[in-house]
Enzyme design. Structure first.
Site, PDB file in Angstrom:
ATOM      1  N   ARG A 141       2.673   3.412  10.699  1.00 49.74           N
ATOM      2  CA  ARG A 141       3.148   3.071   9.348  1.00 49.74           C
ATOM      3  C   ARG A 141       3.447   4.336   8.553  1.00 49.74           C
ATOM      4  O   ARG A 141       2.535   4.975   8.039  1.00 49.74           O
ATOM      5  CB  ARG A 141       2.076   2.246   8.605  1.00 49.74           C
ATOM      6  CG  ARG A 141       1.639   0.978   9.322  1.00 49.74           C
ATOM      7  CD  ARG A 141       0.608   0.209   8.482  1.00 49.74           C
ATOM      8  NE  ARG A 141      -0.543   1.003   8.127  1.00 49.74           N
ATOM      9  CZ  ARG A 141      -1.667   1.085   8.834  1.00 49.74           C
ATOM     10  NH1 ARG A 141      -1.803   0.377   9.942  1.00 49.74           N
ATOM     11  NH2 ARG A 141      -2.653   1.853   8.421  1.00 49.74           N
ATOM     12  N   CYS A 145       7.608  14.957 -24.739  1.00 47.60           N
ATOM     13  CA  CYS A 145       7.747  13.760 -25.573  1.00 47.60           C
ATOM     14  C   CYS A 145       7.924  12.538 -24.671  1.00 47.60           C
ATOM     15  O   CYS A 145       8.044  12.647 -23.462  1.00 47.60           O
ATOM     16  CB  CYS A 145       8.956  13.879 -26.485  1.00 47.60           C
ATOM     17  SG  CYS A 145       9.033  15.422 -27.395  1.00 47.60           S
TER      18      CYS A 145
HETATM   19  C1  LIG Z   1       0.271   3.088   1.653  1.00 46.84           C
HETATM   20  C2  LIG Z   1      -0.197   2.780   3.025  1.00 46.84           C
HETATM   21  C3  LIG Z   1       0.382   3.417   4.127  1.00 46.84           C
HETATM   22  C4  LIG Z   1       1.369   4.554   4.000  1.00 46.84           C
HETATM   23  O1  LIG Z   1       0.641   5.746   3.744  1.00 46.84           O
HETATM   24  P1  LIG Z   1       1.339   7.176   3.739  1.00 46.84           P
HETATM   25  O2  LIG Z   1       0.201   8.120   3.711  1.00 46.84           O
HETATM   26  O3  LIG Z   1       2.188   7.237   2.534  1.00 46.84           O
HETATM   27  O4  LIG Z   1       2.144   7.262   4.990  1.00 46.84           O
HETATM   28  C5  LIG Z   1       0.016   3.003   5.385  1.00 46.84           C
HETATM   29  N1  LIG Z   1      -0.918   2.041   5.549  1.00 46.84           N
HETATM   30  C6  LIG Z   1      -1.516   1.428   4.516  1.00 46.84           C
HETATM   31  C7  LIG Z   1      -2.545   0.380   4.771  1.00 46.84           C
HETATM   32  C8  LIG Z   1      -1.198   1.789   3.217  1.00 46.84           C
HETATM   33  O5  LIG Z   1      -1.817   1.192   2.188  1.00 46.84           O
END
Ligand SMILES: *Cc1c(COP(=O)(O)O)cnc(C)c1O
Length: 381
Positions: free
Chosen positions: A226, A319
């Site tokens: 991910r 601002c």
């Molecule tokens: C936000 C998130 C990611 C992505 O994380 P990064 O460090 O931005 O790559 C992956 N897995 C979960 C569960 C997340 O909440």
């Protein structure tokens, strides 16, 4: 003459420039670091970390990414409305009464714990889900060792479990204790996955790495990784990892100069008269402020902008809609010029990591807070 039906240019006041070539490049670089069979899941929550979730997801879908992650139901529905097919995983909590919408939009819901799974199941609608496992972050997830709970979740007949995942909480920390902790999270994760396989429960697509894990761990035997912040070409805190990997920042932030004025020595400017000129000074007023999501502290903590190829300091108090820049050293600056707050101008660049550090935060927060009042346009190379 402009007809009244025309819209203001996105670059009329303050705007983000999104470099889709850089985005494609980063997706390619990150994919090449994954094990064979492991695919990128693009994390586009919080409007694609401020980059525009629909545009980012559409671009990635065209370059072969077929899995996306968001934080909540409304973000998932917005992606479907934008024409995104394939897996859309909602990483955060969705209450069980929204189950019909999950189904209607073919969204996959993360199961936060056994109670959440039971409540979703009780909604009586067949749902696609991925089980979150808690391997040590203590945020969402069924405790990875609680095999009895896992077995019960597999018995719930409205849950279509298509994946099992966990999240690493110290994977971008290079210190030995953090590396040991990450290793223990991996061990707990794969042990739970093995237990499921050995007990006739198909874990489906497994995934555990986010950006830190992709950049720092060896390739993992998973279906997905991910990628969030790394996809956007910046490091969460330092820039070193992102630069070493050859990632390119996707977002530049620019704002117009509204006017330029002169101050005599001793004259002061802005709220609280917090800036006092010590010499003949030229001040540029930029059309961007904290209501656009810039941290107000940036101006007091040495924040800079690039104007006509020079780096100029922010001065005084930021601002809500404007900020002041000392352009004495850049005498050719005039009203209408585009100032760069993040990104490249000629030979100079301001990285998001640097701006985030100045205000004591991380790039994820800085970028995801950039507001909707800021225009957005694609960069033309
Ligand atoms: C936000 C998130 C990611 C992505 O994380 P990064 O460090 O931005 O790559 C992956 N897995 C979960 C569960 C997340 O909440």
């Amino acid at each position: 003459m402009r007809a009244h039906t025309l819209r203001p240019s996105p670059a009329a006041r303050a705007w983000k420039e999104i470099d889709l070539d850089a985005l494609r490049h980063n997706a390619q670089v990150l994919s090449s670091r994954l094990a064979p069979g492991c695919r990128l899941m693009a994390v586009v929550k919080a409007d694609g970390y401020g980059h525009g979730a629909a545009a980012v997801a559409r671009c990635l879908q065209k370059s072969g990414v077929h899995a996306f992650a968001v934080a909540c139901l409304s973000e998932g529905i917005a992606l479907r409305r934008a024409g995104i097919r394939g897996l859309i995983l909602i990483l955060g909590y969705t209450p069980p009464e929204e189950a019909p919408l999950l189904r209607r939009w073919r969204l996959t819901q993360a199961v936060a714990d056994e109670e959440h799974g039971a409540a979703l199941n009780a909604a009586g609608v067949p749902l696609r889900v991925h089980l979150a496992l808690d391997t040590g972050m203590r945020r969402l997830g069924v405790p990875a060792e609680d095999t009895a709970a896992l077995a019960r979740l597999y018995e719930m007949n409205h849950l279509r479990i298509g994946g099992v995942f966990s999240h690493l909480c110290v994977s971008d920390d290079p210190g030995q204790p953090a590396r040991d902790y990450t290793q223990s999270q991996l061990t707990r994760f794969y042990r739970a996955v093995d237990w499921l396989r050995d007990n006739g429960c198909d874990p489906g697509a497994v995934h555990i790495q986010a950006s830190g894990g992709i950049l720092r761990l060896p390739p993992q035997p998973c279906a997905y990784a991910r990628a969030g912040i790394a996809l956007y070409g910046v490091g969460s805190e330092g820039a070193a990892d992102a630069m070493e990997a050859g990632l390119r920042p996707v977002l530049s932030l620019r704002a117009r100069v509204a006017c330029v004025r002169r101050l005599c020595p001793g004259e002061a400017a802005g709220y609280g008269l917090a800036f006092r000129a010590e010499r003949d000074t030229r001040l540029a007023v930029l059309s961007i402020g904290y209501a656009d999501g810039l941290p107000r502290s940036l101006a007091q903590n040495g924040g800079r902008v690039l104007l006509r190829g020079r780096s100029c300091p922010m001065v005084g108090r930021m601002c809500m809609d404007q900020l002041l820049v000392d352009v004495t050293e850049a005498p050719d600056v005039r009203a209408g010029d585009a100032a760069t707050l993040l990104g490249q101008d000629g030979a100079l660049a301001i990285r998001a990591e640097e701006a985030a550090r100045r205000c004591g935060t991380i790039t994820n927060e800085l970028l995801s807070r950039l507001g909707h009042r800021i225009g957005r346009r694609q960069r033309v190379n």
